[in-house]
Design an enzyme around this catalytic site. Structure first.
Site, PDB file in Angstrom:
ATOM      1  N   GLY A  83      44.477  36.423  37.413  1.00  0.00           N
ATOM      2  CA  GLY A  83      44.441  37.751  38.018  1.00  0.00           C
ATOM      3  C   GLY A  83      43.659  38.750  37.176  1.00  0.00           C
ATOM      4  O   GLY A  83      42.624  38.430  36.581  1.00  0.00           O
ATOM      5  N   SER A  84      44.178  39.956  37.087  1.00  0.00           N
ATOM      6  CA  SER A  84      43.420  41.063  36.492  1.00  0.00           C
ATOM      7  C   SER A  84      43.182  40.928  34.990  1.00  0.00           C
ATOM      8  O   SER A  84      42.306  41.605  34.443  1.00  0.00           O
ATOM      9  CB  SER A  84      44.137  42.388  36.778  1.00  0.00           C
ATOM     10  OG  SER A  84      44.170  42.636  38.169  1.00  0.00           O
TER      11      SER A  84
END
Length: 592
Positions: free
Chosen positions: A308-309
């Site tokens: 993810g981020s």
């Protein structure tokens, strides 16, 4: 008359002389028997000396000598501060033979129950009455317990000596040390991966020693150099004190958010040495038989997940390195966009809408998915894919622990044909890495652009602290220092102005990035299950350490990287500052 009769009687009893030829026959028979016996003895001697001589000589020597295999203790494992993590200890197994008791069953049970506090007296009495002999009552009894049992002088009570591996810190470093089975063989962790070094087999071959006719070994026949061992210990890079802090912080957040599992890793970004490696749930290597097999693997090294981020800073670095953006570049973020048949939105689009024109630093601060897509669309997919491979998205970490799993990256053809693949990769989905791989990638941003090899083995050290062997680990330059410095400063704003504020420590410049990603399942994603993470780097002025916390499936609407994992990293960093004596390098303060 009587005299005559007696004379006649005596004359009648006198034996008649045998014929001469009968004496000769008897003599010949005697000589024949003697000659036959001699021939048999000669034949037997020939058979034993000539026919079976070699075989009997071998058997005789086997009876005169004994093959003695000395017990060679495994080397101790210690942490960076010389705390003992694993050692060999003499333990005892307690066997009971009630048929040989000279005391009553009740007395024996009462005395043993007073020492073996985990077993009730009534339970012992029942076991003794149901089985006459061969009851294994307890394993791994220490010396002081064995001495107390010996003091009773009970008949029918047997203590069998055996060496076993002992882990003084119990479960605190089990994911690193691993454990040793009943055959004294490493089965997980360092005990398994470094088996040849820990075994200390400088002279493990069997040696011949002489023994008496009763089978006893003659002391004078034992070679003076029978056991050749050294006092070297295997020293690791991990710090027990920091490991305890990380585990405590992780357990607290896992309990708070009722999470499935979690991991925390602390690494020196300049050389790859791991100072702490925590996985939950965990097991006690002293009693590994009582735990499920799946707990023996270190999931921070073996299991893949979509980062993810926390991968976004890596993508920003690629874009800077390719020259498609500058540190002061701005992009328009509409909050959502359509790619092929898929609509991609920012995580806060339903409440915040479009972000409008934002800087690269603001993309990281707000963790904008659409903003990252806008940046990475400027790179040709073929060049983007190649740079992912250059950064090691298709290779293992290289850690010296077992079951190092390589990342899972989509095939090149699929990546180039489908526009959605580079788009999802831009915000950290569509591929999978291990937590340790993610930390290795973020360390590149902290050390000036080098890929270092994460490791826990420092080397073999003697009692004086001198190293006699140290492994070498490779490094490789993949990004320019100018690029990594620019990204690091952007990551600092995530902590000072964005979602990473829970990790902020007054007086210290800290860079970081939060991550909250949905869990992949069957070609799609779970609607509620997520993985939260946060990676932090300090101090920004002279980066030295990277800390990663990952928690799998936290429960709650407010379970995000900023709320679940960032506080863990902040707590670990505070202890790291105290342990390593890191001086302040900033003037930032926690906002009221």
């Amino acid at each position: 008359m009587r005299t005559v009769k007696r004379k006649r009687y005596s004359q009648s009893l006198k034996p008649k002389p045998l014929p001469k030829n009968r004496y000769q026959i008897r003599l010949m028979l005697v000589w024949g028997v003697m000659i036959a016996a001699i021939l048999i003895l000669v034949w037997r001697l020939h058979y034993l000396q000539i026919v079976r001589g070699a075989e009997l000589l071998k058997r005789a020597r086997e009876q005169q000598v004994a093959l003695l295999t000395p017990y060679i203790p495994r080397r101790q494992i210690i942490d960076s501060q010389k705390n003992v993590l694993a050692t060999d200890e003499l333990h005892y197994t307690l066997y009971i033979h009630p048929r040989f008791f000279t005391e009553t069953t009740e007395i024996v049970a009462q005395k043993l129950a007073s020492i073996l506090t985990e077993t009730a007296e009534s339970e012992l009495v029942a076991r003794f009455k149901n089985q006459a002999t061969g009851i294994r009552l307890a394993n791994n009894l220490p010396e002081h317990i064995a001495e107390q049992i010996r003091a009773f002088k009970f008949n029918g009570v047997e203590l069998e000596e055996q060496y076993s591996r002992f882990y003084p810190q119990a479960e605190m470093l089990a994911e690193v040390t691993g454990y040793v089975n009943g055959e004294h063989q490493g089965q997980a962790g360092i005990e398994y991966s470094q088996e040849s070094i820990i075994q200390n087999n400088l002279s493990s071959e069997s040696l011949e020693v002489r023994r008496t006719g009763q089978g006893k070994i003659i002391p004078a026949a034992i070679p003076s150099n029978l056991i050749k061992i050294d006092d070297l210990k295997l020293q690791l890079t991990v710090n027990l004190r920091l490991q305890k802090v990380a585990r405590t912080a992780l357990r607290k957040q896992m309990k708070r958010y009722r999470a499935k599992r979690g991991a925390v890793i602390v690494m020196d970004v300049n050389n790859g040495s791991i100072l702490a490696l925590v996985c939950e749930p965990i097991y006690d290597p002293n009693n590994y038989q009582e735990y499920a097999v799946e707990l023996f693997k270190n999931w921070a090294i073996t299991d893949l997940y979509e980062p993810g981020s926390t991968f976004k800073p890596i993508n920003v670095a690629i874009a800077l390195e390719k020259g498609v953006i500058e540190p002061n570049t701005t992009v328009y973020d509409p909050g959502k966009l359509k790619i092929d048949v898929w609509e991609v939105k920012n995580h806060d689009y339903s409440t915040e809408g479009a972000n409008g024109v934002i800087s690269i630093a603001q993309i990281l601060q707000r963790s904008s998915n659409v903003g990252m897509i806008q940046i990475m669309k400027r790179i040709d997919p073929k060049e983007y894919y190649q740079y992912l491979k250059t950064l090691g998205l298709d290779t293992k970490v290289g850690v010296d622990l077992p079951s190092d799993t390589p990342p899972s990256l989509k095939p090149k053809v699929e990546f180039l044909i489908h526009e959605i693949e580079p788009a999802t990769t831009a915000f950290g989905q569509g591929f999978a890495v291990t937590p340790l791989k993610l930390l290795q990638l973020n360390a590149i941003l902290a050390n000036g652009g080098k890929i270092v090899t994460p490791h826990v083995v420092e080397g073999l050290v003697d009692a004086a602290g001198q190293f006699h062997w140290q492994p070498t680990y490779s490094t490789r330059q993949v990004l320019s220092p100018e690029t990594t410095q620019a990204v690091l400063e952007m990551m600092e704003t995530v902590v000072t102005e964005g979602s990473g504020s829970p990790a902020l420590i007054p007086g210290y410049r800290i860079a970081g990035k939060t991550g909250t990603s949905q869990k992949a399942s069957g070609g799609g994603y779970h609607s509620s299950a997520r993985i939260t993470s946060f990676v932090g780097i300090l101090p920004v002025s002279s980066p030295r350490y990277a800390v990663l916390a990952v928690i799998d499936e936290p429960v709650g609407e407010l379970a995000y990287g900023s709320t679940v994992t960032a506080p863990i990293v902040g707590e670990v960093m505070q202890s790291l500052i105290a342990i390593e004596g890191i001086p302040p390098d900033g003037t930032n303060k926690i906002k009221p």
